[in-house]
Design a protein around this motif. Structure first.
Motif, PDB file in Angstrom:
ATOM      1  N   LEU A 102       0.891  -1.065   0.142  1.00 29.55           N
ATOM      2  CA  LEU A 102       0.181  -0.032  -0.065  1.00 29.55           C
ATOM      3  C   LEU A 102       0.786   1.147  -0.144  1.00 29.55           C
ATOM      4  O   LEU A 102       1.902   1.347   0.659  1.00 29.55           O
ATOM      5  N   PHE A 104       0.450   5.780  -0.790  1.00 34.92           N
ATOM      6  CA  PHE A 104      -0.628   7.141  -1.086  1.00 34.92           C
ATOM      7  C   PHE A 104       0.488   7.901  -1.741  1.00 34.92           C
ATOM      8  O   PHE A 104       1.421   8.072  -1.231  1.00 34.92           O
ATOM      9  N   ARG A 114      -4.392   6.252  -4.304  1.00 32.34           N
ATOM     10  CA  ARG A 114      -4.212   5.086  -3.331  1.00 32.34           C
ATOM     11  C   ARG A 114      -3.792   3.846  -3.902  1.00 32.34           C
ATOM     12  O   ARG A 114      -4.554   3.267  -4.705  1.00 32.34           O
ATOM     13  N   SER A 116      -2.314  -0.105  -4.535  1.00 32.45           N
ATOM     14  CA  SER A 116      -2.082  -1.252  -3.724  1.00 32.45           C
ATOM     15  C   SER A 116      -1.579  -1.978  -4.712  1.00 32.45           C
ATOM     16  O   SER A 116      -1.191  -1.608  -5.867  1.00 32.45           O
ATOM     17  N   ASN A 123      -8.514   9.674  -5.655  1.00 32.99           N
ATOM     18  CA  ASN A 123      -9.341  10.044  -4.916  1.00 32.99           C
ATOM     19  C   ASN A 123      -9.259  11.467  -4.598  1.00 32.99           C
ATOM     20  O   ASN A 123      -8.067  12.085  -5.024  1.00 32.99           O
ATOM     21  N   TYR A 125      -9.293  14.438  -1.733  1.00 30.64           N
ATOM     22  CA  TYR A 125      -8.735  14.486  -0.415  1.00 30.64           C
ATOM     23  C   TYR A 125      -8.823  15.890   0.107  1.00 30.64           C
ATOM     24  O   TYR A 125      -8.624  16.810  -0.801  1.00 30.64           O
ATOM     25  N   LEU A 134     -11.120  11.371   2.329  1.00 30.82           N
ATOM     26  CA  LEU A 134     -10.886  10.900   1.110  1.00 30.82           C
ATOM     27  C   LEU A 134     -12.485  10.524   0.535  1.00 30.82           C
ATOM     28  O   LEU A 134     -13.216  10.148   1.137  1.00 30.82           O
TER      29      LEU A 134
END
Length: 174
Positions: A102, A104, A114, A116, A123, A125, A134
């Motif tokens: 993970l 950011f 984000r 993964s 997103n 934010y 978020l």
């Protein structure tokens, strides 16, 4: 009197601690966030508890039943316990490993990726009361997710995120 002075000191210490906590949280701004943050460690109470309970249950095994014997190809209790513990450890490390990918990436004042294992979600934010809110840009744009900020500095970020019924602590570094 001594008691009054003591209470004043305690009050001052508590007020200072609250002030310090709120100040350290308020320092979080989009400039601090900008850049890529990778996961250094994760604390996931549900996984940890499940892992510990599974390890404990292995300790209670006193006989090897037919299923265990067929699966592990042995009727030695200690061997079966060792093999089961290794399997539980491997599953736990694999699960933790999926989270360790993970990251950011705060691109600008309002966009964060984000990332993964095989995907990256874009997103929006915003920083509200020292926490990161978020909201997905595509699907369910009305759904928001709060990342509660425990610690924020130029190179370290500790976030708490709700996961099912508990919170996961994400320790990130720049």
């Amino acid at each position: 009197s001594h008691k009054t002075n003591c209470m004043k000191k305690i009050g001052f210490i508590v007020a200072s601690a609250i002030l310090l906590a709120s100040c350290s949280n308020k320092q979080l701004d989009t400039n601090t966030l900008k850049g890529k943050w990778t996961l250094e460690d994760i604390d996931h109470p549900m996984f940890e508890d499940d892992y510990k309970n599974r390890r404990k249950s292995v300790d209670t095994i006193t006989v090897v039943d037919l299923g265990m014997r067929a699966y592990w190809n042995t009727d030695n209790v200690d061997s079966v316990k060792q093999l089961l513990n290794k399997m539980i450890d491997d599953e736990y490390n694999m699960m933790k490993g999926t989270f360790m990918d993970l990251a950011f990436d705060f691109i600008d004042d309002s966009t964060v990726l984000r990332i993964s294992r095989n995907a990256a979600d874009t997103n929006r934010y915003k920083v509200v009361d020292g926490n990161i809110i978020l909201s997905p840009t595509m699907v369910q744009a009305d759904k928001t997710d709060t990342l509660f900020v425990d610690q924020a500095s130029a190179d370290k970020l500790v976030l708490k995120e709700r996961f099912l019924k508990s919170f996961v602590t994400l320790k990130l570094k720049k």
